[in-house]
Enzyme design. Sequence first.
Site, short mmCIF file in Angstrom:
data_model
loop_
_atom_site.label_atom_id
_atom_site.label_comp_id
_atom_site.label_asym_id
_atom_site.label_seq_id
_atom_site.Cartn_x
_atom_site.Cartn_y
_atom_site.Cartn_z
N GLN B 255 24.78 14.70 -26.51
CA GLN B 255 24.10 15.71 -25.71
C GLN B 255 22.97 15.09 -24.90
O GLN B 255 22.79 15.42 -23.72
CB GLN B 255 23.53 16.81 -26.63
CG GLN B 255 22.96 17.98 -25.90
CD GLN B 255 23.97 18.62 -24.97
OE1 GLN B 255 25.08 18.94 -25.35
NE2 GLN B 255 23.60 18.77 -23.71
N HIS B 258 23.38 13.61 -21.30
CA HIS B 258 23.68 14.46 -20.14
C HIS B 258 22.62 14.32 -19.05
O HIS B 258 22.94 14.21 -17.87
CB HIS B 258 23.76 15.94 -20.55
CG HIS B 258 25.15 16.38 -20.82
ND1 HIS B 258 26.13 16.37 -19.86
CD2 HIS B 258 25.74 16.85 -21.95
CE1 HIS B 258 27.27 16.81 -20.39
NE2 HIS B 258 27.06 17.11 -21.65
N GLU B 322 22.90 26.67 -26.74
CA GLU B 322 24.16 26.63 -26.01
C GLU B 322 25.28 26.16 -26.96
O GLU B 322 26.30 26.81 -27.10
CB GLU B 322 24.01 25.66 -24.83
CG GLU B 322 25.25 25.53 -23.97
CD GLU B 322 25.16 24.36 -23.00
OE1 GLU B 322 24.22 23.54 -23.10
OE2 GLU B 322 26.05 24.26 -22.14
N HIS B 323 25.07 25.02 -27.60
CA HIS B 323 26.03 24.48 -28.58
C HIS B 323 25.36 24.48 -29.95
O HIS B 323 24.21 24.03 -30.07
CB HIS B 323 26.39 23.03 -28.26
CG HIS B 323 26.96 22.83 -26.89
ND1 HIS B 323 26.18 22.40 -25.84
CD2 HIS B 323 28.21 22.98 -26.41
CE1 HIS B 323 26.94 22.30 -24.75
NE2 HIS B 323 28.18 22.65 -25.06
N ASP B 356 33.85 20.14 -25.52
CA ASP B 356 33.53 19.79 -24.14
C ASP B 356 34.80 19.50 -23.35
O ASP B 356 34.84 19.68 -22.14
CB ASP B 356 32.64 18.53 -24.10
CG ASP B 356 31.22 18.83 -24.52
OD1 ASP B 356 30.82 20.00 -24.48
OD2 ASP B 356 30.49 17.88 -24.89
N HIS B 415 27.74 69.61 -8.71
CA HIS B 415 28.51 69.03 -9.82
C HIS B 415 29.12 70.15 -10.67
O HIS B 415 30.27 70.07 -11.08
CB HIS B 415 27.61 68.16 -10.70
CG HIS B 415 27.32 66.80 -10.15
ND1 HIS B 415 26.63 66.60 -8.99
CD2 HIS B 415 27.63 65.56 -10.60
CE1 HIS B 415 26.52 65.30 -8.75
NE2 HIS B 415 27.13 64.64 -9.71
#
Lengths: 427, 427
Positions: B255, B258, B322-323, B356, B415
């Site tokens: 990770q 990245h 996220e993960h 991934d 209505h």
Amino acid sequence: MNVLKYPAKTEWSQIIQRPHLEVTELKKTVETVLDDVRVNGDEAVFRYEAKFDHATLRSLMVSEEELKEADGMVSKDLKESLLLAHHNISRFHENQRFESKHIETAPGVECWQKSVAIEKVGLYIPGGTAPLFSTVLMLATPAKIAGCKEIILCTPPNHDGKVHPAILAAAKIAGVNKIFKIGGIQAIGAMAYGTQSVPKVYKIFGPGNQYVMAAKQMVGIRDVAIDMPAGPSEVCIVADQSSSPSYIAADLLSQAEHGTDSQVLLICISESIVNRVLREIESQLAVLPRRDIASKALNNSKIILVKDLDEAIELSNMYAPEHLILEVDRWNLMVDKIVNAGSVFLGRWACESAGDYASGTNHTLPTHGYAVAYSGVNLDSYVRKITFQHLTEEGVKSIGQAVVTMAVDEQLEAHANAMRIRLNDIE
Amino acid sequence: MNVLKYPAKTEWSQIIQRPHLEVTELKKTVETVLDDVRVNGDEAVFRYEAKFDHATLRSLMVSEEELKEADGMVSKDLKESLLLAHHNISRFHENQRFESKHIETAPGVECWQKSVAIEKVGLYIPGGTAPLFSTVLMLATPAKIAGCKEIILCTPPNHDGKVHPAILAAAKIAGVNKIFKIGGIQAIGAMAYGTQSVPKVYKIFGPGNQYVMAAKQMVGIRDVAIDMPAGPSEVCIVADQSSSPSYIAADLLSQAEHGTDSQVLLICISESIVNRVLREIESQLAVLPRRDIASKALNNSKIILVKDLDEAIELSNMYAPEHLILEVDRWNLMVDKIVNAGSVFLGRWACESAGDYASGTNHTLPTHGYAVAYSGVNLDSYVRKITFQHLTEEGVKSIGQAVVTMAVDEQLEAHANAMRIRLNDIE
């Protein structure tokens, strides 16, 4: 209403133009109020309630006593109607529950989704001339079914610091946890950032005026999710020689009375029906309490004659209406061709009012052509689908080498390593 | 990495703070480029490609010849890996298809949802050091399964005006219709507004740098839907005494490589495992090609010791990663407690790289804590659920009076009329 007879298809994109929505002018006010609420919390909210809603409040939250008092003020008829509507909305949204499937995508690789409720949601209900208790049911009922733990509601108080009893009754029926007497930009800010009284929520739902809309846009960029972008309400009716002119006129007017910026569209394949609809509108409009609003909305509105029902659906799909009424006998031949719409009403008995209140479908729907990309509010709006994956040693063997190859080609060696180290242990 | 030993819960909200994302500085540039593309179309796009990507293009669309040429340039190994990944992603997303249920909410009132693909979607794939062909598979595969008619892809060309062959190969496998050599803000503008070459789309997907992110935010306010707000990628690993320090280190580093703004979090209940992880990180980092990036990311990252796995999950839910990797033997006892996460990896063999690239789950996921309100990309992201309702005369009898009562109480007489006129015809 403007009647357009058999326009060429090249003119269609012009015909379906909505009035331009401009909110940038409000931006300064909205930013100022939001920042103030973010920094000063309750103190700022009290101040804006005094300024904008002319209400001097001692506390922001509606008390148990006020809830009890309201309960006694709602007529038996209305209470029964709310319960009936709530029952139908519940039945429809309960059946939208997601059933998780475990999928073996490759030997030893199992993947699934789990639907988990958003823990905290905030609902906004506008004030103004009429109490929109139906929207309370529409927004809170699916939140409760989804399993949201904290369901809060903000709505502006009147000058006496009170909330309309029907709103409180609907909130109780639908399962709202906390109700706050806060309106406008300050309500959106309070829910987006949290204050001493108001819990911060993760997603904000509900309609509002242009200030509320701009505030939702602004907090929606980064601070909190929002249901969908907003615009004026609208209906598109498709009619043929089988349609009832008086029903069509009534349905067009029920949309037109929402606001002067409402838009109604009638796409029809019969000129004689169009002429009868025009006469019916005139006579029905004359006795409407909100005829000033409705007639202004009709000025922005159009009747379009087209050659057949296929063309009618093609034009409707291009317009992507919030509400689409197929007021024709042969609606079943047309259903599969609809690709852009929020909610669709089929046949002569399904007026828009049915779905606005009690059929069970949601009435919070994408306006302004957003139906090309957005759904109306539904159970999905209140959940997230978290993905899970489990691999066995066999799973690593199934996909490990492919992962390494792709990671190396993306020049992400550490990604490759994480799989290589496992592959090595297995082999 | 910063190691925090048994911090008090009162400190947790501080610990899980992400770095602040600031995009307002870029706003001017982004607005200028977007407006230019909106007004000047292709001409502006060509100009910005020359300026920002240093590419002099003769045409924006990738030609058939270029696609064929690229096909010959991708290794057999990579092609097979792409096919395997595509197969698994397809299998998982195909099983997310929605089955419509017709519900009779009240006698004579039938309601249902129909899932309809968004007709036109645009995918953005960033350029930069590595070709992110895996993201092409992740975004285009579900679009194809959903039935989107127009799936276009924009990605920046290199200085020679070429797109990386692996991106083109992945696009072909996944079913992209048209590929454009356009990057950055001008790509987002072209897809949001349409140009002479690029069709306007209804929803834009995909990652990008801060300019792309800001451009997506801006067009997302009103012009077009977007997948989700973006932020730097992140992982949270939960570990106990059963966990493998070398696997944990490899996963943290996968990770961290990245970007320097990536964040990795290790929540562990064993101090001895933590010490071994720290040593493993050091030795694995030393030989990584992207060690400079990874070590900067590790500086922002934290290891937190907590007393048990319940506390670990509580902290992870607060962080909403996220993960999330549950790198423990007893993961099955913890799955039900997870309420906030994008994608979850269970057990020692399920490294993040698996998801991934090739397990089948989607890797486009909510970062920056957005997992509290957003799902990752899934089949739902490419469809709308349109609601339908059909009423018979019995249906009007079932709900008509309730609709009239509520409409009158909301002061919407038109209505009420739309239902009254039908009720009168029946009675």
